[in-house]
Design an enzyme around this catalytic site. Structure first.
Site, PDB file in Angstrom:
ATOM      1  N   TYR A  84       0.964  -1.192  -0.282  1.00 30.35           N
ATOM      2  CA  TYR A  84      -0.122   0.369   0.144  1.00 30.35           C
ATOM      3  C   TYR A  84       0.922   1.056   0.235  1.00 30.35           C
ATOM      4  CZ  TYR A  84      -4.030   3.084   0.934  1.00 30.35           C
ATOM      5  OH  TYR A  84      -4.408   3.946   0.747  1.00 30.35           O
ATOM      6  N   PHE A 136      -7.903  21.565 -24.485  1.00 30.42           N
ATOM      7  CA  PHE A 136      -8.267  19.690 -24.212  1.00 30.42           C
ATOM      8  C   PHE A 136      -9.392  20.251 -23.521  1.00 30.42           C
ATOM      9  CE2 PHE A 136      -7.426  15.193 -23.022  1.00 30.42           C
ATOM     10  CZ  PHE A 136      -8.395  14.763 -24.376  1.00 30.42           C
ATOM     11  N   THR A 137     -10.748  18.966 -24.014  1.00 33.19           N
ATOM     12  CA  THR A 137     -11.519  19.176 -23.106  1.00 33.19           C
ATOM     13  C   THR A 137     -11.634  18.906 -21.682  1.00 33.19           C
ATOM     14  OG1 THR A 137     -11.247  16.692 -24.322  1.00 33.19           O
ATOM     15  CG2 THR A 137     -12.368  18.275 -25.689  1.00 33.19           C
ATOM     16  N   ASP A 227       1.016  20.817 -20.775  1.00 33.10           N
ATOM     17  CA  ASP A 227       0.038  19.350 -20.436  1.00 33.10           C
ATOM     18  C   ASP A 227       1.185  18.597 -21.204  1.00 33.10           C
ATOM     19  OD1 ASP A 227      -0.917  16.948 -21.098  1.00 33.10           O
ATOM     20  OD2 ASP A 227      -2.484  17.821 -21.941  1.00 33.10           O
ATOM     21  N   LYS A 270      -0.982   8.067 -23.015  1.00 29.91           N
ATOM     22  CA  LYS A 270      -0.370   8.263 -25.248  1.00 29.91           C
ATOM     23  C   LYS A 270       1.377   7.504 -24.610  1.00 29.91           C
ATOM     24  CE  LYS A 270      -4.936   9.870 -24.786  1.00 29.91           C
ATOM     25  NZ  LYS A 270      -4.845  11.458 -23.705  1.00 29.91           N
ATOM     26  N   ARG A 394     -13.832  15.803 -33.690  1.00 28.22           N
ATOM     27  CA  ARG A 394     -13.486  16.443 -32.982  1.00 28.22           C
ATOM     28  C   ARG A 394     -13.705  18.182 -33.816  1.00 28.22           C
ATOM     29  NH1 ARG A 394     -12.819  15.262 -28.339  1.00 28.22           N
ATOM     30  NH2 ARG A 394     -11.004  14.513 -27.474  1.00 28.22           N
ATOM     31  N   PHE A 461     -19.704  14.655 -25.460  1.00 28.58           N
ATOM     32  CA  PHE A 461     -19.141  13.616 -26.991  1.00 28.58           C
ATOM     33  C   PHE A 461     -18.824  12.397 -26.340  1.00 28.58           C
ATOM     34  CE2 PHE A 461     -14.248  13.051 -25.268  1.00 28.58           C
ATOM     35  CZ  PHE A 461     -14.263  14.517 -25.104  1.00 28.58           C
TER      36      PHE A 461
HETATM   37  C1  LIG Z   1      -5.536  12.196 -23.103  1.00 26.82           C
HETATM   38  C2  LIG Z   1      -5.546  13.572 -22.866  1.00 26.82           C
HETATM   39  C3  LIG Z   1      -5.761  13.996 -21.035  1.00 26.82           C
HETATM   40  C4  LIG Z   1      -6.470  13.924 -20.131  1.00 26.82           C
HETATM   41  O1  LIG Z   1      -5.883  12.182 -20.103  1.00 26.82           O
HETATM   42  P1  LIG Z   1      -6.365  10.893 -19.762  1.00 26.82           P
HETATM   43  O2  LIG Z   1      -5.222   9.431 -19.285  1.00 26.82           O
HETATM   44  O3  LIG Z   1      -7.218  10.430 -20.435  1.00 26.82           O
HETATM   45  O4  LIG Z   1      -7.099  11.048 -18.189  1.00 26.82           O
HETATM   46  C5  LIG Z   1      -5.289  15.769 -20.938  1.00 26.82           C
HETATM   47  N1  LIG Z   1      -4.387  16.214 -21.961  1.00 26.82           N
HETATM   48  C6  LIG Z   1      -4.086  15.511 -23.071  1.00 26.82           C
HETATM   49  C7  LIG Z   1      -3.479  16.415 -23.884  1.00 26.82           C
HETATM   50  C8  LIG Z   1      -5.296  14.461 -23.546  1.00 26.82           C
HETATM   51  O5  LIG Z   1      -4.604  13.722 -24.872  1.00 26.82           O
END
Ligand SMILES: *Cc1c(COP(=O)(O)O)cnc(C)c1O
Length: 471
Positions: A84, A136-137, A227, A270, A394, A461
């Site tokens: 843990y 970004f969303t 980011d 990613k 998008r 979306f």
């Molecule tokens: C996917 C993504 C996020 C959010 O990350 P999650 O792992 O899906 O929560 C933030 N910024 C960008 C540019 C992304 O592509």
């Protein structure tokens, strides 16, 4: 030699590249009939997010969490220390992030949006502006939930799908200066800077731009948070396009770029080549203290943050693998291969071809449809019906509604994204996808668009439902 006997490399007048890996294990996939796809899409409300993966042939919905892990990463999974507190895998992950990204402190999270929540809550005061190079969303939503006001400071070229600017992700420093003049530096929480800007078509930020941004922010005492989700891919573009970087490794470029920022959040699903995971990394102790305290509320203890020990081990190995020049070159090369095929057939798409996806220009693709008929969503639906290829919208659906007026936001870019998972598909898969896009393009004039039948409150979306507009 006939055209048929030429390799694509020869046709393009260059030597071919190949993936720096070979396949050790395979996952069978199945093609559906047109009838099955029609039924599946109807059930999914014409939203590709609501399709069952089983009903999909080639899945280009996202590059998020869809990478193939290496044999080394799978071996690392067996080394999970599932304690843990104080798992060995956390310390390995922490030192790997410190080594490759250069930040001082690390807070693990279950995925990117967990880290976005922490940084937004930790540093935004209600009513403050958060300028970003496009939105970004999930990023913008967390900033807004923390009381921030998003301000777009990306260069104008980013909103023009035909502009060939090599660094369309760049921040327009004049827009930042104007915002500082208007609102004062004190009313700016931080600059939210993204590498390879997703919503602009996977377009990179140059090293010169981040360096100048740093100098400007230093004059005003404003911090920059990055980011870093696709920052490795951004580093590749710098190596390829920016003077003075051709001989530097992707890893060295990544480290230099991060050095101009004060911290970063990461969706490790990613660039970092894992199926789940994320992190927040920071240079300032006060922000780190706040984030480390909050992580136990939202994610888990600060030495696992919602990940299993084995996940953290695979992530640490994924970081080491993803910064290898050979890897990035072949990853982006595959995206370009698909893009080049489509280009040859005159299919409208965002130029230049970005790092992780082909962004079809749905507005130009369906130039007879108004944006209110959701051309991007329509194109995603048509691609699925044609060949079982899953893409995502998008455009106006992703952009959501303005919190002030309640109206749809109508972004200039109305796109459909074909996102390529890392190390998953072959060149033949890319050819099948390209031919499907061509078939849908050839019958575009018959397409009438969609209307929205159900709209959820947040990030619509993902779960919205649609119906075809009947003629
Ligand atoms: C996917 C993504 C996020 C959010 O990350 P999650 O792992 O899906 O929560 C933030 N910024 C960008 C540019 C992304 O592509």
């Amino acid at each position: 030699m006939t055209n048929q006997m030429m390799t694509t490399g020869q046709q393009l007048g260059r030597r071919s590249w190949a993936e720096p890996w070979k396949i050790k294990m395979v996952e069978p996939m199945f093609m559906t009939t047109a009838e099955q796809r029609g039924a599946a899409l109807g059930e999914a409300g014409y939203n590709t997010f609501l399709l069952k993966s089983e009903d999909v042939y080639i899945d280009l919905l996202t590059d998020s969490g869809t990478s193939a892990m290496s044999d080394r990463q799978w071996a690392g999974m067996m080394l999970g220390d599932e304690a843990y507190a104080g798992s060995r895998n956390f310390y390995r992950l922490e030192s790997t992030i410190q080594h490759y990204y250069g930040y001082r402190y690390v807070v693990p999270t279950h995925q990117g949006r967990g880290a976005e929540n922490l940084i937004s809550q930790a540093v935004i005061r209600r009513g403050q502006y958060v300028p970003g190079n496009m939105y970004f969303t999930t990023t913008r939503l967390h900033q807004e939930l923390a009381g921030g006001i998003f301000a777009d400071v990306i260069i104008d070229e980013a909103h023009d799908p035909s502009s060939l600017h090599p660094f369309k992700g760049n921040v327009d420093l004049d827009k930042v200066r104007a915002l500082i003049d208007r609102e004062s530096a004190n009313n700016i929480a931080y600059i939210s800077l993204a590498g390879t800007v997703n919503m602009a078509g996977g377009q990179p930020v140059s090293m010169a731009n981040v360096r100048e941004l740093r100098a400007l922010c230093d004059q005003h005492g404003i911090r920059i948070y990055l980011d870093a989700t696709r920052m490795v891919e951004n580093a590749f573009f710098i190596q390829e396009r920016e003077e003075g970087y051709a001989d530097k490794s992707v890893a060295a470029i990544l480290l230099e770029f991060c050095s101009y920022t004060d911290g970063a959040w990461m969706s490790a699903k990613k660039d970092n080549l894992v199926n789940i995971g994320g992190w927040l990394a920071l240079n300032h102790e006060d922000v780190y203290e706040r984030a480390r305290n909050m992580v136990v509320v939202y994610e888990g203890l600060h030495t696992y943050g919602g990940m299993a020990g084995r996940d953290m081990e695979a992530l640490a190995i994924g970081i080491e693998e993803c910064v290898q020049d050979q890897h990035v070159r072949s990853r982006i090369g595959q995206v370009r291969y698909l893009g080049t095929l489509l280009e040859q057939w005159g299919i409208p798409m965002v130029q230049p071809i970005g790092g992780h996806a082909i962004f079809l220009n749905a507005r130009a693709f369906y130039d007879h449809l108004p944006q209110s008929a959701f051309p991007g969503q329509t194109l995603a639906a048509e691609l699925y019906l044609d060949g079982g290829v899953r893409a995502m919208e998008r455009g106006v659906v992703s952009a959501g509604r303005d919190p002030e007026t309640g109206d749809h936001r109508y972004p200039k870019l109305e796109l459909t994204r074909l996102t390529i998972p890392r190390r998953v598909y072959t060149q033949s898969h890319m050819e099948v996808v390209a031919e499907s896009v061509k078939a849908v393009y050839d019958r575009r004039s018959e397409t009438r668009g969609l209307k929205m039948a159900y709209e959820p409150e947040y990030l619509r979306f993902f779960q919205a439902r649609f119906e075809p507009i009947s003629g």
